[in-house]
Design a protein around this motif. Structure first.
Motif, short mmCIF file in Angstrom:
data_model
loop_
_atom_site.label_atom_id
_atom_site.label_comp_id
_atom_site.label_asym_id
_atom_site.label_seq_id
_atom_site.Cartn_x
_atom_site.Cartn_y
_atom_site.Cartn_z
N VAL A 303 16.51 47.56 39.30
CA VAL A 303 15.30 48.08 39.93
C VAL A 303 14.35 46.93 40.28
O VAL A 303 13.82 46.84 41.39
CB VAL A 303 14.60 49.09 38.99
CG1 VAL A 303 13.26 49.51 39.55
CG2 VAL A 303 15.49 50.30 38.81
N THR A 304 14.17 46.02 39.33
CA THR A 304 13.26 44.91 39.56
C THR A 304 13.72 44.07 40.74
O THR A 304 12.93 43.74 41.62
CB THR A 304 13.20 44.02 38.31
OG1 THR A 304 12.93 44.85 37.21
CG2 THR A 304 12.12 42.98 38.44
N VAL A 327 5.35 49.25 47.04
CA VAL A 327 6.63 49.47 47.69
C VAL A 327 7.08 50.91 47.49
O VAL A 327 7.56 51.56 48.40
CB VAL A 327 7.69 48.49 47.13
CG1 VAL A 327 9.00 48.66 47.83
CG2 VAL A 327 7.19 47.07 47.24
N GLU A 328 6.87 51.41 46.27
CA GLU A 328 7.25 52.80 46.00
C GLU A 328 6.33 53.77 46.74
O GLU A 328 6.77 54.75 47.31
CB GLU A 328 7.15 53.10 44.50
CG GLU A 328 8.14 52.33 43.68
CD GLU A 328 7.68 52.20 42.23
OE1 GLU A 328 6.93 53.07 41.75
OE2 GLU A 328 8.08 51.23 41.58
N LEU A 697 16.87 51.95 46.04
CA LEU A 697 16.76 52.14 44.60
C LEU A 697 17.55 53.38 44.19
O LEU A 697 18.32 53.36 43.22
CB LEU A 697 15.30 52.37 44.21
CG LEU A 697 14.46 51.13 44.01
CD1 LEU A 697 13.03 51.53 43.73
CD2 LEU A 697 15.02 50.34 42.83
N ARG A 698 17.36 54.46 44.96
CA ARG A 698 18.09 55.68 44.63
C ARG A 698 19.58 55.46 44.75
O ARG A 698 20.36 55.92 43.90
CB ARG A 698 17.65 56.82 45.56
CG ARG A 698 16.23 57.28 45.28
CD ARG A 698 15.90 58.51 46.05
NE ARG A 698 16.82 59.59 45.77
CZ ARG A 698 17.03 60.61 46.60
NH1 ARG A 698 16.38 60.67 47.74
NH2 ARG A 698 17.86 61.55 46.29
N LYS A 699 19.97 54.75 45.81
CA LYS A 699 21.40 54.49 45.99
C LYS A 699 21.94 53.70 44.80
O LYS A 699 23.01 54.01 44.28
CB LYS A 699 21.62 53.68 47.27
CG LYS A 699 21.38 54.49 48.53
CD LYS A 699 21.52 53.61 49.77
CE LYS A 699 21.07 54.40 51.00
NZ LYS A 699 21.14 53.61 52.23
N SER A 744 27.01 46.29 41.88
CA SER A 744 25.73 46.97 41.71
C SER A 744 24.63 46.30 42.54
O SER A 744 23.61 46.92 42.82
CB SER A 744 25.35 47.05 40.25
OG SER A 744 25.03 45.78 39.78
N LEU A 745 24.81 45.03 42.91
CA LEU A 745 23.75 44.38 43.67
C LEU A 745 23.85 44.62 45.16
O LEU A 745 22.92 44.33 45.92
CB LEU A 745 23.77 42.87 43.40
CG LEU A 745 23.33 42.52 41.99
CD1 LEU A 745 23.40 41.04 41.76
CD2 LEU A 745 21.92 43.03 41.74
N ALA A 746 24.99 45.13 45.58
CA ALA A 746 25.23 45.24 47.02
C ALA A 746 24.23 46.19 47.69
O ALA A 746 23.78 45.95 48.80
CB ALA A 746 26.65 45.73 47.27
N LEU A 747 23.84 47.23 46.97
CA LEU A 747 23.03 48.26 47.61
C LEU A 747 21.57 47.85 47.78
O LEU A 747 20.83 48.43 48.58
CB LEU A 747 23.14 49.58 46.84
CG LEU A 747 24.56 50.16 46.86
CD1 LEU A 747 24.68 51.33 45.92
CD2 LEU A 747 24.95 50.58 48.27
N ALA A 748 21.15 46.81 47.03
CA ALA A 748 19.77 46.33 47.21
C ALA A 748 19.61 45.73 48.61
O ALA A 748 18.50 45.62 49.13
CB ALA A 748 19.43 45.28 46.15
#
Ligand code: ATP
Length: 905
Positions: A303-304, A327-328, A697-699, A744-748
């Protein structure tokens, strides 16, 4: 600079510059009222160091590294390693410890990346100072100020250093940062007693305090750590913490989950022992494997980093986020309240027409170029024949601080755009200011909306010239300048008609007035201007809309966001521009003026605010009422601002947006987002980015949680049914780690979905994972977990040994997660499209990395020893790959059903 012998003398003056005369302070610093030369300033800078407060020392490296071991997962791992040691299983012990270290290292690196991203942002917000160098006023980085520099401050500025005042105009400074006194202190250049406390030094400006009103000039006497604030070293930190409500919620969620996992592990062990008679080492293994599998350890870091990377990407698009929370929030904004001048329009002003009681004049020429004429009925209008025009341009030119300079064949403005337009009008009309001297000034403030000067002509004649918002000047006038240059009674109705007529063309209207000064007095107060002015005439100024802002407004409307214009300009001007920009349509447009707003009851305003899109003649304090009214109706508001008085409204709004160029330090500090280019279109882009980042984030969460779900399910089912364990704890660690560092980092890095700005704003109260998301997580956990169990027991049934069956199970987990990553690239939209293969290179790098790591796991002999893996054949690869594709397709089918259900519902 001063030398040897003079030092003692200079020292005593500089010990208490507030008690010394200004000239003595200049002398002690070896400076003059003309400011320093850049050479002297550079030499002094080298001697005294930058004007910066020492930053608090960072925690030492070892402590920062160690902080990453303070984590539930790491505790579980360390406890597991301990158990393994007790059982004498040294290979597992070493691997688990190694994983703990790698995990902490990943966290440390991620945090470093996030911090660097935010650090870069805060550097973009460095404070500037207005300083006189080499005889010219320029802007420098506040860090480059040195003692002896002459600085200028105005309302909204953060005072950049400790300085002795030389000159002030209505200067009031909020010194609460230093003295705790919340009322702004009045400042003037007269000396005070040497023993006066900080709060009583009325002739000093103190670094870090905020100019609340007026203007002042002062000579810097102390910088950096030598300033009062430096001495008490209360640091005003601008770097944002890496924490937001969302990260806190997730961290809390993580903790609760960890407790649940421990409880489940105990239940599992008890059942395993009582019902199935597993051995203790087997149960320890299973419990460790389960705990490691179930804890979503990557979540907080994910998340961070997603937020921090998002902030960095937003900054590249000119929107500088001061608070990570923005951002949120940006993604759920339902209303954007925007200033007009400079944000929606270009703030490039050109006078187009002039109205006096004697005639209507047209002005030709574009921009700040001085080529152009003032004509009446297409014939040039000379000042000699038109006394009204002459009085008007005299007022507009003398009550003016702007000028234009020619550089490379183009005319460049130095000063405020409105004043620039009026200055150029004077040049075009042939007015020559030579011989006039300004004796006093009441500066422009957005609260008063006018400016006045007391000017003395070469013949000794004296006049007070006033320019400002027409209604303010009309209210203060009792007479007007007639067609022949004589004074006559004020015809308010005539002027109001003219103001409406100019405003209806979208022109910004400014009025000119004058009055005779009090005899024998060379000063001017606002109270001298309260009544009795002679009204001269009006100027209509064009300020073309920014074309990109027009597009951005349309985009906001499609995205379900309402745009409201809040301006100090006349209602007619506001409506004309609002219509031109597409904020409002049709003939029946409602406008609220500041006056109407004030007269209105709270309830009435609460009802009207959501439906009225144009606010005219407003003062900054009206903004806060508008924000509150909108919020009372559940709107999530973004509000722009630039002046010092805008700060409270920005604080009140969910997303305060400050202008980076035009904005004062006070507004920037109150804002969540600073627009580097002052452009409305950037707000729209920031909203889009906010929505994209929230999506990502949701992804990421939607991707990560089933990973844990599937792994823990595998172990839970095996133990509860008394079956052989399909995964060893170290193998679970392996899958967790490889997917953690790769997938896990790909979606950021995922780009915005094509419809981000076609859907309505997100409900800020909706949880990040709704019921549909939880159903998806459960489904995918069962799918991947089921497939893993399936291949394991099928392999065992087909006679393969434990090691190769377990390796196939691990491969199934890895490939299943990989397939699911492609499902997660689009939240709702179908991933069965070629687009799923495009648009995010990081997905491919992660895929390659995952496959390579998995090949090492399967085929490298040392991995066989460490992780108990074994080589598998084409058959196993084929089955696992095919199942991965099936998982992908089933998830897509579920997405399609959910889409249909939502459309139907
Ligand atoms: P926005 O349209 O975004 O509210 P603004 O420029 O109108 O911005 P201000 O700068 O506070 O807001 O100006 C308010 C009013 O004051 C203007 O409409 C104009 O009539 C008057 N005004 C603006 N600049 C000057 C100036 N330099 N001198 C005198 N009057 C001014």
């Amino acid at each position: 600079m001063t030398q040897g012998g003079m030092r003692t003398d200079a020292g005593s003056v500089l010990d208490a510059p507030w008690a010394a005369e200004v000239d003595d302070v200049f002398a002690a610093l070896g400076a003059t009222g003309a400011g320093l030369t850049s050479g002297a300033a550079a030499a002094e800078l080298a001697r005294v160091g930058p004007n910066r407060l020492p930053t608090p020392p960072r925690a030492p490296l070892w402590r920062r590294v160690l902080s990453h071991f303070q984590d539930v997962l790491i505790y579980i791992l360390l406890a597991s390693a301990g158990l393994k040691a007790i059982l004498g299983d040294w290979i597992d012990f070493a691997i688990i410890l190694a994983v703990a270290v790698i995990n902490a290292a990943i966290g440390f690196i991620q945090e470093g990346r996030a911090e660097r991203a935010l650090q870069g942002i805060s550097e973009m917000l460095s404070v500037h100072a207005h300083v006189r160098r080499d005889g010219e006023w320029t802007t420098v980085d506040a860090e480059d100020l040195v003692p002896g520099d002459l600085v200028r401050v105005r309302s909204g500025d953060r005072v950049p250093a400790d300085a002795r005042l030389v000159d002030t105009v209505n200067l009031r400074v909020d010194e609460s940062a230093l003295t705790g006194e919340s009322l702004p202190a009045a400042k003037h250049a007269g000396t005070v007693a040497a023993d006066a406390g900080v709060g009583d030094r009325h002739d000093m400006l103190h670094s870090g305090t905020l100019v609340a009103a007026g203007t002042g000039e002062a000579v810097v006497v102390a910088t950096g750590p030598a300033t009062e604030i430096g001495r008490i070293s209360t640091l005003i930190s601008t770097v944002d913490a890496l924490e937001t409500p969302l990260t806190r919620t997730l961290a809390a969620f993580g903790k609760r989950l960890a407790l649940l996992i421990v409880a489940l592990a105990i239940v599992m062990v008890v059942i395993g022992k009582l019902v199935h008679d597993f051995t203790i080492p087997e149960l320890v293994s299973a419990a460790i494997g389960f705990a490691v599998a179930a804890v979503p350890e990557g979540l907080p870091a994910l998340v961070t980093i997603t937020l921090a990377l998002g902030v960095q990407q937003m900054a590249r698009r000119q929107a500088i986020t001061r608070k990570l929370t923005a951002v949120e929030t940006l993604g759920s904004v339902t209303t954007i309240c925007s200033d007009k001048t400079g944000t929606l329009t270009r703030n490039e002003m050109t006078a187009r027409s002039v109205r006096t009681r004697g005639g209507h004049y047209a002005v030709s020429g574009i921009g700040y170029g001085i080529d152009g004429d003032v004509t009446v009925d297409a014939a040039p209008a000379s000042l000699a024949d038109h006394p009204g025009l002459r009085a008007l341009v005299e007022t507009m030119s003398l009550c003016n601080d702007a000028r234009v300079v020619e550089a490379d064949g183009a005319w460049r403005l130095v000063g405020e755009p409105t004043e620039g337009a009026l200055h150029v009008l004077g040049v075009k009309a042939g007015f020559d200011p030579a011989g006039w001297r300004r004796a006093a000034v009441v500066p422009f403030e957005s609260a008063t909306k006018y400016m006045a000067t007391l000017d003395v002509g070469s013949d000794g004649s004296r006049a007070v010239h006033v320019k400002g918002a027409p209604d303010r000047l009309l209210a203060r006038s009792s007479s007007q300048l007639g067609p022949t240059g004589t004074t006559e009674p004020l015809d308010t109705a005539f002027w109001n008609d003219e103001i409406d007529r100019l405003g209806a063309q979208g022109l910004r209207v400014l009025a000119a007035a004058r009055t005779a000064p009090t005899a024998g007095r060379d000063s001017l107060e606002a109270s001298d201007l309260d009544t009795g002015l002679e009204f001269i005439g009006l100027v209509g100024i064009v300020d073309p809309p920014r074309p990109e802002a027009v597009e951005a407004i349309a985009a906001c409307h499609t995205a379900g966001i309402r745009v409201k214009m809040i301006t100090g300009d006349h209602a007619g001007t506001a409506v004309a521009i609002a219509r031109e920009m597409g904020i409002v349509r049709g003939d029946d447009v409602r406008v609220l003026t500041g006056e109407q707003l004030e007269a209105m009851g709270v309830e009435e305003l609460h009802d009207l605010a959501p439906v009225v899109d144009v606010y005219a003649r407003t003062s900054p304090e009206h903004k806060i009422r508008i924000v509150s009214a909108l919020q009372s109706r559940g709107e999530v508001v973004a509000m722009t601002g630039d002046g010092v008085n805008d700060a409270p409204a920005l604080t009140q709004a969910e997303v305060g947006v400050a202008m980076g160029i035009k904005g004062t330090d006070a507004t920037k500090e109150a804002a969540e987002v600073v627009l580097a280019d002052d452009n409305f279109a950037t707000i729209e882009r920031a909203v889009e980015e906010g929505r994209r980042i929230y999506d990502n984030l949701r992804k990421s969460i939607l991707f990560l949680l089933p990973t844990n779900g599937a792994q823990s399910l595998v172990i839970l089912v095996a133990v509860l049914f008394g079956l052989a364990l399909p995964l060893e704890p170290v193998q679970v660690l392996w899958v967790n780690m490889v997917t953690g560092v790769t997938l896990s980092l790909a979606l950021a890095n995922e780009g915005a979905e094509f419809d981000v700005m076609a859907r309505p704003p997100r409900d800020p109260r909706a949880p990040i994972l709704g019921a549909a998301a939880l159903r998806r997580i459960a489904l995918v956990s069962v799918l991947i977990g089921g497939a893993t169990l399936g291949v394991f027991y099928a392999e065992r049934a087909a006679g393969y040994d434990l090691a190769s069956a377990q390796t196939t199970a691990v491969t199934m987990l890895a490939l299943g997660q990989l397939a699911y990553l492609f499902n997660c690239r689009f939240l709702d939209r179908s991933s069965v499209t070629l687009d799923v293969l495009r648009g995010n290179r990081v997905v491919w790098w992660s895929t390659i990395a995952l496959v390579l790591l998995q090949l090492v796991f399967v085929y490298a002999p040392f991995m066989h020893t460490w992780f108990g893996s074994a080589a598998i054949g084409a058959r196993e690869w084929g089955i696992t790959l095919a199942l991965a594709v099936v998982i992908f397709l089933v998830v897509e089918a579920a997405k399609a059903i959910a889409r249909r259900a939502r459309r139907a519902g």
